[in-house]
Write an enzyme that holds these catalytic residues in place. Structure first.
Site, PDB file in Angstrom:
ATOM      1  N   ARG A 251      14.761  -9.355   8.646  1.00  0.00           N
ATOM      2  CA  ARG A 251      14.303  -8.562   9.798  1.00  0.00           C
ATOM      3  C   ARG A 251      14.619  -9.197  11.150  1.00  0.00           C
ATOM      4  O   ARG A 251      14.969  -8.513  12.095  1.00  0.00           O
ATOM      5  CB  ARG A 251      12.792  -8.329   9.709  1.00  0.00           C
ATOM      6  CG  ARG A 251      12.384  -7.326   8.637  1.00  0.00           C
ATOM      7  CD  ARG A 251      10.900  -7.150   8.591  1.00  0.00           C
ATOM      8  NE  ARG A 251      10.518  -6.302   7.454  1.00  0.00           N
ATOM      9  CZ  ARG A 251       9.320  -6.379   6.851  1.00  0.00           C
ATOM     10  NH1 ARG A 251       8.427  -7.273   7.260  1.00  0.00           N
ATOM     11  NH2 ARG A 251       9.024  -5.597   5.833  1.00  0.00           N
TER      12      ARG A 251
ATOM     13  N   CYS B 166       5.198  -2.661   7.428  1.00  0.00           N
ATOM     14  CA  CYS B 166       4.489  -1.376   7.478  1.00  0.00           C
ATOM     15  C   CYS B 166       3.577  -1.265   8.696  1.00  0.00           C
ATOM     16  O   CYS B 166       3.573  -0.251   9.401  1.00  0.00           O
ATOM     17  CB  CYS B 166       3.703  -1.139   6.203  1.00  0.00           C
ATOM     18  SG  CYS B 166       2.883  -2.598   5.554  1.00  0.00           S
TER      19      CYS B 166
ATOM     20  N   GLN C 127      -5.926  -2.770   7.062  1.00  0.00           N
ATOM     21  CA  GLN C 127      -4.794  -2.505   6.177  1.00  0.00           C
ATOM     22  C   GLN C 127      -5.191  -2.207   4.740  1.00  0.00           C
ATOM     23  O   GLN C 127      -5.990  -2.938   4.138  1.00  0.00           O
ATOM     24  CB  GLN C 127      -3.784  -3.664   6.252  1.00  0.00           C
ATOM     25  CG  GLN C 127      -3.224  -3.810   7.651  1.00  0.00           C
ATOM     26  CD  GLN C 127      -2.141  -4.856   7.819  1.00  0.00           C
ATOM     27  OE1 GLN C 127      -2.088  -5.529   8.829  1.00  0.00           O
ATOM     28  NE2 GLN C 127      -1.252  -4.967   6.849  1.00  0.00           N
TER      29      GLN C 127
ATOM     30  N   HIS D 258      -2.779   2.499   6.330  1.00  0.00           N
ATOM     31  CA  HIS D 258      -3.153   1.471   7.311  1.00  0.00           C
ATOM     32  C   HIS D 258      -3.697   2.155   8.566  1.00  0.00           C
ATOM     33  O   HIS D 258      -3.141   3.171   9.007  1.00  0.00           O
ATOM     34  CB  HIS D 258      -1.921   0.662   7.724  1.00  0.00           C
ATOM     35  CG  HIS D 258      -1.479  -0.372   6.734  1.00  0.00           C
ATOM     36  ND1 HIS D 258      -2.156  -0.709   5.589  1.00  0.00           N
ATOM     37  CD2 HIS D 258      -0.354  -1.151   6.735  1.00  0.00           C
ATOM     38  CE1 HIS D 258      -1.486  -1.661   4.929  1.00  0.00           C
ATOM     39  NE2 HIS D 258      -0.391  -1.948   5.597  1.00  0.00           N
TER      40      HIS D 258
ATOM     41  N   GLY E 200       7.705  -0.784  -8.835  1.00  0.00           N
ATOM     42  CA  GLY E 200       6.550  -1.102  -7.972  1.00  0.00           C
ATOM     43  C   GLY E 200       6.082   0.112  -7.185  1.00  0.00           C
ATOM     44  O   GLY E 200       6.664   1.192  -7.290  1.00  0.00           O
TER      45      GLY E 200
ATOM     46  N   SER F 222      -2.738  -1.281  -0.741  1.00  0.00           N
ATOM     47  CA  SER F 222      -1.391  -0.968  -1.265  1.00  0.00           C
ATOM     48  C   SER F 222      -0.336  -1.891  -0.659  1.00  0.00           C
ATOM     49  O   SER F 222       0.702  -2.145  -1.267  1.00  0.00           O
ATOM     50  CB  SER F 222      -1.017   0.487  -0.966  1.00  0.00           C
ATOM     51  OG  SER F 222      -1.103   0.717   0.443  1.00  0.00           O
ATOM     52  N   GLY F 223      -0.611  -2.416   0.512  1.00  0.00           N
ATOM     53  CA  GLY F 223       0.340  -3.347   1.141  1.00  0.00           C
ATOM     54  C   GLY F 223       0.566  -4.596   0.296  1.00  0.00           C
ATOM     55  O   GLY F 223       1.602  -5.246   0.399  1.00  0.00           O
TER      56      GLY F 223
ATOM     57  N   LYS G 157       4.598 -11.102  12.516  1.00  0.00           N
ATOM     58  CA  LYS G 157       5.568 -10.014  12.303  1.00  0.00           C
ATOM     59  C   LYS G 157       5.328  -8.891  13.311  1.00  0.00           C
ATOM     60  O   LYS G 157       6.257  -8.327  13.899  1.00  0.00           O
ATOM     61  CB  LYS G 157       5.432  -9.452  10.885  1.00  0.00           C
ATOM     62  CG  LYS G 157       6.009 -10.350   9.795  1.00  0.00           C
ATOM     63  CD  LYS G 157       5.699  -9.770   8.422  1.00  0.00           C
ATOM     64  CE  LYS G 157       6.139 -10.715   7.302  1.00  0.00           C
ATOM     65  NZ  LYS G 157       5.712 -10.239   5.967  1.00  0.00           N
TER      66      LYS G 157
HETATM   67  C1  2RA Z   1       0.741  -5.823   3.704  1.00  0.00           C
HETATM   68  N1  2RA Z   1       2.222  -5.399   5.557  1.00  0.00           N
HETATM   69  O1  2RA Z   1       0.104  -4.849   4.097  1.00  0.00           O
HETATM   70  C2  2RA Z   1       2.038  -6.191   4.366  1.00  0.00           C
HETATM   71  C3  2RA Z   1       3.186  -6.039   3.415  1.00  0.00           C
HETATM   72  N2  2RA Z   1       3.334  -4.708   2.950  1.00  0.00           N
HETATM   73  O2  2RA Z   1       0.400  -6.551   2.752  1.00  0.00           O
END
Ligand code: 2RA
Length: 342
Positions: free
Chosen positions: A98, A127, A154, A247, A12, A157-158, A218
């Site tokens: 976490r 992230c 964001q 991000h 990945g 890629s997340g 989160k």
């Molecule tokens: C996102 N923070 O950006 C979440 C998981 N990587 O989708």
């Protein structure tokens, strides 16, 4: 000395970045095992002049492994206990552990001391949380932060390699005046999918009953755990934007005492892993295109917010795959090696 390393989720976006970083940083590995789901097993990966065959992960895969880097996803819950049983230290990028009180949640520049309490698993934060707390820490240490209001922008890629491909394919389709297909975002598991190209999706992960998304939760809970300050008030709005891999976050702070913008700028510039890019008179500020592929977190637009007492605004940008995931996890492993914790 060198260590026996395994990467779970090797094919990945984060897994590939682990390999890139291990090479770049000369990470001391003796043997390297590339593990993935059945779907990816058998793939060949050339790495540092050697061909590796990706193996399907099983509980026994971790026999002899000392450092297990988990790229994230559901596999973490399945395999972390087995890896620990085999004596490996697991650094896990998934959200599975976490908030477990037995599991340190670590950004090495922010709370490295937490690593010592590990019981085999160390959790890599989300992230968007990592990128934000890097900028919060130097300020919080100088003048306690009472409240954080953050809006995120964001990168796709997340949501993984498929989401990167989806943005790219949609941009090409729009440019060619062809039909646009949306199958991945905001999340493959959700019933509705929307075009991200030239659009913004105010949803990252699933929504809960209170109208907030899991991503927003989160950022609240992980920030409080990492800064070891359950009283810090955090509210977040997380948004997916048509950007490939960095991000960006607009962060508003309410401090418990005065801190001039210039003072904040000095504290940020002095913090390891932060680069301040902040000179509006020369249009200098961080942008996703300039921060992607970089290891640091970039901060700009630092200015006082006089609408509240002791307010501060700043713009924080970081590469989601590097500092937001793979680099942070590898830095945890490097810290453990350096401090004889493995
Ligand atoms: C996102 N923070 O950006 C979440 C998981 N990587 O989708």
């Amino acid at each position: 000395r060198k260590y026996n390393v395994a990467i779970l989720g090797a094919t990945g976006a984060v897994g590939q970045e682990f390999l890139q970083l291990i090479a770049e940083r000369n990470f001391p590995f003796q043997n390297l095992k590339l593990l993935a789901s059945e779907r990816s097993a058998g793939r060949k990966i050339d790495f540092l002049g050697k061909e590796y065959t990706v193996e399907e992960a099983t509980a026994d895969s971790f026999k002899g492994v000392e450092i297990a880097l988990f790229a994230g996803g559901a596999a973490s819950k399945t395999f972390a206990p087995a890896a620990v049983k085999h004596g490996a230290v697991v650094i896990d990028n998934s959200s599975a552990f976490r908030m477990d009180p037995e599991v340190p949640l670590v950004v090495p520049e922010v709370n490295p001391e937490a690593i010592r309490n590990h019981k085999g698993i160390i959790a890599n934060p989300n992230c968007s949380t990592i990128i934000m707390v890097m900028a919060l820490k130097p300020i919080h240490d100088a003048v306690r932060i009472k409240r954080v209001v953050v809006s995120t922008y964001q990168a796709v890629s997340g949501a993984g390699k498929e989401a990167i491909d989806e943005l790219s394919d949609q941009v090409k389709a729009v440019a060619a005046n062809e039909p646009v297909e949306a199958r991945i975002l905001p999340s493959a598991s959700l019933p509705a999918h929307y075009q991200i190209a030239f659009n913004l999706l105010p949803q990252v992960d699933v929504f809960m009953d209170d109208g907030y998304s899991k991503e927003e939760l989160k950022m609240v809970q992980e920030t409080q755990k990492i800064l070891d300050d359950p009283a810090i008030a955090v509210t977040a709005t997380t948004v997916r934007v048509p950007v490939f891999r960095s991000h960006s976050e607009s962060v508003n702070l309410e401090l418990s005492g005065p801190l001039a913008a210039n003072e904040a700028k000095k504290l940020l510039a002095a913090f390891p892993g932060i680069v301040v890019e902040d000179d509006p008179s020369r249009q200098v500020y961080p942008m996703p295109l300039t921060t992607s592929g970089r290891n640091e977190v970039f901060v700009g637009r630092i200015r006082e917010d006089n609408t509240v007492s002791h307010g501060l605004n700043m713009w924080v940008v970081g590469d989601q795959i590097r500092k937001g995931a793979a680099l942070n996890a590898l830095q945890i492993a490097e810290y453990m090696i350096e401090h004889n914790l493995i």
